[in-house]
Design a protein around this motif. Sequence first.
Motif, PDB file in Angstrom:
ATOM      1  N   LEU A 103       0.828  -1.203   0.000  1.00 57.24           N
ATOM      2  CA  LEU A 103       0.000   0.000   0.000  1.00 57.24           C
ATOM      3  C   LEU A 103       0.865   1.255   0.000  1.00 57.24           C
ATOM      4  O   LEU A 103       1.953   1.262   0.590  1.00 57.24           O
ATOM      5  CB  LEU A 103      -0.888   0.040   1.256  1.00 57.24           C
ATOM      6  CG  LEU A 103      -2.029  -0.957   1.350  1.00 57.24           C
ATOM      7  CD1 LEU A 103      -2.678  -0.888   2.729  1.00 57.24           C
ATOM      8  CD2 LEU A 103      -3.064  -0.695   0.266  1.00 57.24           C
TER       9      LEU A 103
ATOM     10  N   CYS B 299      -6.132  -6.691  -3.404  1.00 53.89           N
ATOM     11  CA  CYS B 299      -4.829  -7.360  -3.426  1.00 53.89           C
ATOM     12  C   CYS B 299      -4.938  -8.782  -2.870  1.00 53.89           C
ATOM     13  O   CYS B 299      -4.437  -9.726  -3.469  1.00 53.89           O
ATOM     14  CB  CYS B 299      -3.816  -6.550  -2.606  1.00 53.89           C
ATOM     15  SG  CYS B 299      -2.203  -7.340  -2.442  1.00 53.89           S
TER      16      CYS B 299
ATOM     17  N   ARG C 199     -10.146   3.714   1.047  1.00 44.66           N
ATOM     18  CA  ARG C 199      -9.371   3.320  -0.135  1.00 44.66           C
ATOM     19  C   ARG C 199      -8.326   2.257   0.217  1.00 44.66           C
ATOM     20  O   ARG C 199      -8.073   1.340  -0.568  1.00 44.66           O
ATOM     21  CB  ARG C 199      -8.722   4.534  -0.776  1.00 44.66           C
ATOM     22  CG  ARG C 199      -9.766   5.413  -1.481  1.00 44.66           C
ATOM     23  CD  ARG C 199      -9.155   6.548  -2.228  1.00 44.66           C
ATOM     24  NE  ARG C 199      -8.905   7.613  -1.264  1.00 44.66           N
ATOM     25  CZ  ARG C 199      -8.148   8.665  -1.476  1.00 44.66           C
ATOM     26  NH1 ARG C 199      -7.532   8.818  -2.622  1.00 44.66           N
ATOM     27  NH2 ARG C 199      -7.983   9.582  -0.555  1.00 44.66           N
TER      28      ARG C 199
ATOM     29  N   ARG D  88      -8.167  -1.418  -1.512  1.00 44.17           N
ATOM     30  CA  ARG D  88      -6.957  -1.928  -2.165  1.00 44.17           C
ATOM     31  C   ARG D  88      -6.465  -3.204  -1.500  1.00 44.17           C
ATOM     32  O   ARG D  88      -6.007  -4.124  -2.174  1.00 44.17           O
ATOM     33  CB  ARG D  88      -5.848  -0.874  -2.128  1.00 44.17           C
ATOM     34  CG  ARG D  88      -6.044   0.235  -3.123  1.00 44.17           C
ATOM     35  CD  ARG D  88      -4.800   1.066  -3.197  1.00 44.17           C
ATOM     36  NE  ARG D  88      -4.966   2.193  -4.098  1.00 44.17           N
ATOM     37  CZ  ARG D  88      -3.973   2.944  -4.494  1.00 44.17           C
ATOM     38  NH1 ARG D  88      -2.744   2.712  -4.080  1.00 44.17           N
ATOM     39  NH2 ARG D  88      -4.189   3.953  -5.313  1.00 44.17           N
TER      40      ARG D  88
END
Length: 181
Positions: A125, A171, A163, A167
């Motif tokens: 990240l 992932c 966010r 993500r």
Amino acid sequence: MKNSVTTSETRLRLFEEVILPHLNAAYNLARWLTRNEYDAQDAVQEAYLRAFRFFDGYRGGDGKSWLLEIVRNTCFTFHRREKRNVTSVVFDEAAHTPAVGLPNAEEALVEAGKRTIMQKCIEGLPETFREVLVMRELEEMSYREIADVAGVPAGTVMSRLSRARKRLEECAQGRNMESDK
């Protein structure tokens, strides 16, 4: 002279009561921000020295938030000062998580695989997302506390956290699909 010693002792005792209990949280945040065990140890040590040096400026409130703001700033200063590529070190979650019960070998293997996937996804990240995720999910800080530490509005914290979670989920799903092949 005696009054000065008493004041120093009181200051030290207050620092130990308010700030020292958050050592694990400080290391945890520094570890995720620096991505390196040894850099995190150095950053936490430097942050604690700064915190003690400027403890007279502490005006009460949440000692954890105050300390983590110093840790965060120290990590950023550390990055700028070192000006080098930070190598990725696999964070051993098992070493920092108390054992609840011993799973069987198959369960342990599955859990280790999930942990590895999550570690890699968190490490992948962007720093702004990683820091709010660590403070919220691992350190269980409130949005207001995170906003104070990061120096951004609470709405920005919520947006970054949303966010980051999205993500992270994408992932993890992608890596799970790769491992199923």
